[in-house]
Design a protein around this motif. Structure first.
Motif, short mmCIF file in Angstrom:
data_model
loop_
_atom_site.label_atom_id
_atom_site.label_comp_id
_atom_site.label_asym_id
_atom_site.label_seq_id
_atom_site.Cartn_x
_atom_site.Cartn_y
_atom_site.Cartn_z
N ALA A 183 0.83 -1.21 0.00
CA ALA A 183 0.00 0.00 0.00
C ALA A 183 0.87 1.26 0.00
CB ALA A 183 -0.92 -0.01 1.21
N ALA A 184 1.95 1.23 0.80
CA ALA A 184 2.86 2.37 0.85
C ALA A 184 3.55 2.59 -0.50
CB ALA A 184 3.91 2.15 1.94
N LEU A 185 3.92 1.47 -1.17
CA LEU A 185 4.56 1.55 -2.47
C LEU A 185 3.60 2.13 -3.51
CD1 LEU A 185 7.12 0.89 -4.10
CD2 LEU A 185 6.15 -1.38 -4.56
N SER A 186 2.35 1.69 -3.46
CA SER A 186 1.34 2.20 -4.41
C SER A 186 1.09 3.69 -4.17
CB SER A 186 0.03 1.42 -4.25
OG SER A 186 0.22 0.05 -4.52
N ALA A 187 1.03 4.08 -2.89
CA ALA A 187 0.81 5.49 -2.57
C ALA A 187 1.97 6.35 -3.06
CB ALA A 187 0.62 5.66 -1.06
N ALA A 188 3.19 5.86 -2.87
CA ALA A 188 4.37 6.60 -3.33
C ALA A 188 4.36 6.74 -4.85
CB ALA A 188 5.64 5.90 -2.87
N LYS A 189 3.96 5.65 -5.53
CA LYS A 189 3.90 5.68 -7.00
C LYS A 189 2.85 6.68 -7.48
CE LYS A 189 3.37 2.58 -10.98
NZ LYS A 189 3.09 1.19 -11.42
N LEU A 190 1.71 6.71 -6.79
CA LEU A 190 0.64 7.63 -7.16
C LEU A 190 1.08 9.08 -6.95
CD1 LEU A 190 -2.31 8.00 -8.07
CD2 LEU A 190 -2.98 7.81 -5.67
N ASN A 191 1.75 9.33 -5.83
CA ASN A 191 2.24 10.69 -5.55
C ASN A 191 3.26 11.13 -6.59
OD1 ASN A 191 0.66 11.02 -3.25
ND2 ASN A 191 2.22 10.15 -1.90
N ASN A 192 4.11 10.20 -7.00
CA ASN A 192 5.12 10.51 -8.02
C ASN A 192 4.45 10.86 -9.35
OD1 ASN A 192 7.88 10.61 -9.05
ND2 ASN A 192 7.35 8.72 -10.16
N GLN A 193 3.39 10.10 -9.69
CA GLN A 193 2.67 10.38 -10.93
C GLN A 193 2.00 11.75 -10.87
OE1 GLN A 193 -0.02 7.12 -11.58
NE2 GLN A 193 1.58 5.67 -12.12
N LYS A 194 1.45 12.10 -9.71
CA LYS A 194 0.82 13.42 -9.56
C LYS A 194 1.84 14.53 -9.72
CE LYS A 194 -3.03 11.98 -6.57
NZ LYS A 194 -3.64 12.06 -5.23
N ARG A 195 3.02 14.34 -9.13
CA ARG A 195 4.08 15.35 -9.26
C ARG A 195 4.49 15.51 -10.72
NH1 ARG A 195 6.07 13.11 -4.35
NH2 ARG A 195 7.44 11.71 -5.53
N GLN A 196 4.56 14.38 -11.44
CA GLN A 196 4.92 14.44 -12.85
C GLN A 196 3.89 15.24 -13.64
OE1 GLN A 196 5.36 10.29 -13.95
NE2 GLN A 196 7.58 10.44 -13.89
N VAL A 197 2.61 14.99 -13.38
CA VAL A 197 1.54 15.69 -14.09
C VAL A 197 1.62 17.19 -13.82
CG1 VAL A 197 -0.95 16.01 -14.27
CG2 VAL A 197 -0.01 13.71 -14.18
N VAL A 198 1.86 17.56 -12.55
CA VAL A 198 1.99 18.98 -12.19
C VAL A 198 3.15 19.62 -12.94
CG1 VAL A 198 2.52 20.57 -10.31
CG2 VAL A 198 0.89 18.71 -9.94
N LEU A 199 4.28 18.89 -13.00
CA LEU A 199 5.46 19.40 -13.71
C LEU A 199 5.15 19.61 -15.20
CD1 LEU A 199 8.53 17.47 -12.26
CD2 LEU A 199 8.19 19.94 -12.31
N TRP A 200 4.46 18.62 -15.82
CA TRP A 200 4.14 18.72 -17.24
C TRP A 200 3.22 19.91 -17.51
CZ3 TRP A 200 3.09 12.83 -16.98
CH2 TRP A 200 4.30 12.15 -17.11
N ILE A 201 2.19 20.05 -16.68
CA ILE A 201 1.24 21.16 -16.86
C ILE A 201 1.95 22.50 -16.66
CG2 ILE A 201 -0.84 22.27 -15.97
CD1 ILE A 201 -1.91 19.48 -15.28
N GLY A 202 2.79 22.56 -15.62
CA GLY A 202 3.56 23.79 -15.37
C GLY A 202 4.48 24.13 -16.53
N ALA A 203 5.16 23.11 -17.07
CA ALA A 203 6.05 23.32 -18.21
C ALA A 203 5.27 23.79 -19.43
CB ALA A 203 6.82 22.04 -18.53
N LEU A 204 4.08 23.23 -19.61
CA LEU A 204 3.23 23.61 -20.75
C LEU A 204 2.82 25.07 -20.66
CD1 LEU A 204 1.77 22.37 -23.23
CD2 LEU A 204 -0.18 21.95 -21.73
N ILE A 205 2.41 25.51 -19.45
CA ILE A 205 1.96 26.90 -19.25
C ILE A 205 3.12 27.88 -19.40
CG2 ILE A 205 0.99 28.51 -17.58
CD1 ILE A 205 -0.61 26.14 -16.43
#
Length: 440
Positions: free
Chosen positions: A20-42
């Motif tokens: 569960a901890a591994l899945s949560a860490a993976k999900l948080n990493n994916q969210k950070r990636q999405v934020v980075l991509w959106i920020g880079a796009l803007i």
């Protein structure tokens, strides 16, 4: 004995918490990636819109570097994915089921894309351009391409040596060579030499996926450069003129396919379109800027396996195939553009003619290579082969860059949907295969 029985549930609980901890860490990493991509796009869009020459030159350089890196890993990704999957599944019934699902949904989505384009063409009914304008556009048609026939297009797929497809980046030829090697390994005697060769190929594939992960890490820099490049082009102005209705038909058809038709297929097959899109968003974003389904394939494969959770035997078999045959946007462009050119040439467009060209467009899209401007060149060849004036293709050329971006994003989104549906429907029947390389 009692202590061992008591220890088992505790061990299971610890493993579950760790998972569960591994899945949560993976999900948080994916969210950070999405934020980075959106920020880079803007940020990239803002910097590109400011239109500072020095920055534009820098962004063009960075965008070119990323495009070349994607091209660098694209061809070996296609070849290795097809070889390893066919080598592992060539003699098993799973291959037939996976292939049947991929082709079925490819044809269904492609026919729908062409049908949507035809419906919009009939509804909006773009008017003819003045004859002198069409004639003037002939000078902008890429040289010698107007003399190509559709037979020449298919003949270019058949290689005359092993290295030529890889050197030239001919995606369909690479697929042909890889399929031959993969099936050869599948049906070859299971000797020690065969096993050593397969281990070497799997090792190359693991190395390739490591390089792809590294490329994804620095992807925000590429997205920033691509977004800035696009914003600068839009700020400079794209002259559409009297082609506005035609452009609205092509882009409108792509958007309907993207936001309505493909999500409908996913929902009908029991999948959440929003979730699938969220997991495959990196591939769709890269496709939008690179304008190449084949160049985006490394990111599409990595997103499908690491984020979407697709079985390797499905992702590595379906996605390379879809990259070359699943061209939703291309089918719509070929159909609408062909009808528009023929209409301007004074050819009669009966219902039978339009339906016939719908299927011609679908078949042509299936045979098209997933490379930048592939649909444009293929449409040009088709129009030349029937004797239609190709001057209008020269007028379309300046606005095709934007159309190509949207088409490619739609194609990769459709590839992702076909992979997700195939994986979902075969999840309970796919057997784990030891010959498959581990998930990257």
């Amino acid at each position: 004995m009692a202590e061992q029985k008591n220890a088992a549930p505790v061990r299971d609980e610890v493993e579950q918490k760790a998972q569960a901890a591994l899945s949560a860490a993976k999900l948080n990493n994916q969210k950070r990636q999405v934020v980075l991509w959106i920020g880079a796009l803007i940020v990239g869009g803002i910097l590109g819109w400011v239109n500072v020459p020095v920055l534009n030159e820098l962004f063009n350089f960075i965008a070119t570097v990323f495009t070349r890196l994607f091209q660098f890993v694209a061809v070996p990704t296609i070849a290795l994915a097809v070889i390893t999957t066919l080598a592992a599944l060539g003699t098993k019934r799973d291959t037939g089921r996976i292939f049947a699902h991929a082709v079925t949904y490819t044809l269904l989505t492609t026919v729908c894309a062409a049908a949507v384009g035809l419906a919009l063409f009939l509804w909006l009914a773009p008017a003819n351009l003045p004859t002198e304008v069409v004639g003037a556009g002939a000078s902008d048609v890429p040289g010698k391409l107007e003399g190509l026939s559709y037979y020449d297009h298919f003949l270019s797929i058949v290689p005359n040596n092993v290295l030529a497809p890889f050197v030239s980046g001919n995606v369909l030829s690479v697929m042909l060579v890889a399929a031959a090697v993969g099936l050869g390994l599948a049906f070859a005697p299971k000797t020690e030499n065969r096993e050593m060769l397969l281990k070497g190929i799997h090792g190359l594939q693991e190395l390739l996926f490591t390089l792809i992960r590294g490329l994804l890490t620095v992807l925000p820099i590429g997205i920033l450069a691509f977004a800035a490049q696009l914003a600068a082009q839009i700020e400079a102005g794209v002259i559409v003129g009297s082609l506005g209705v035609y452009t609205a038909v092509v882009i409108g058809g792509n958007l309907i396919q993207f936001f309505v038709v493909i999500p409908f297929f996913l929902a009908v097959r029991g999948l959440n379109p929003v979730r699938v899109f969220r997991q495959m968003a990196p591939a769709v974003a890269v496709a939008l800027f690179t304008k190449s389904s084949a160049g985006t394939l490394p990111v599409t494969l990595a997103s499908a396996e690491q984020r979407l959770g697709a079985h390797p035997s499905v992702a590595r078999f379906v996605l390379p195939i879809c990259t070359t045959i699943n061209m939703n946007g291309c089918a719509a462009f070929i159909l609408v553009t062909s009808l528009y050119v023929m209409q301007n040439a004074g050819m009669e467009l009966t219902l039978g003619t339009m339906v016939s060209w719908l299927f011609i467009a679908v078949l042509a899209a299936v045979g098209n290579a997933g490379v930048p401007m592939g649909c444009y060149f293929l449409t040009l060849s088709l129009m030349a082969s029937i004797g239609a004036p190709v001057g209008l293709m020269g007028i379309i050329l300046p606005i095709y860059s934007v159309i190509d971006m949207i088409e490619t994003a739609e194609n990769v989104w459709s590839d992702s949907a076909v992979c997700a549906i195939t994986n979902h429907e075969l999840a309970d029947t796919l057997a784990d295969d030891e010959e498959l390389a581990p998930t990257a």
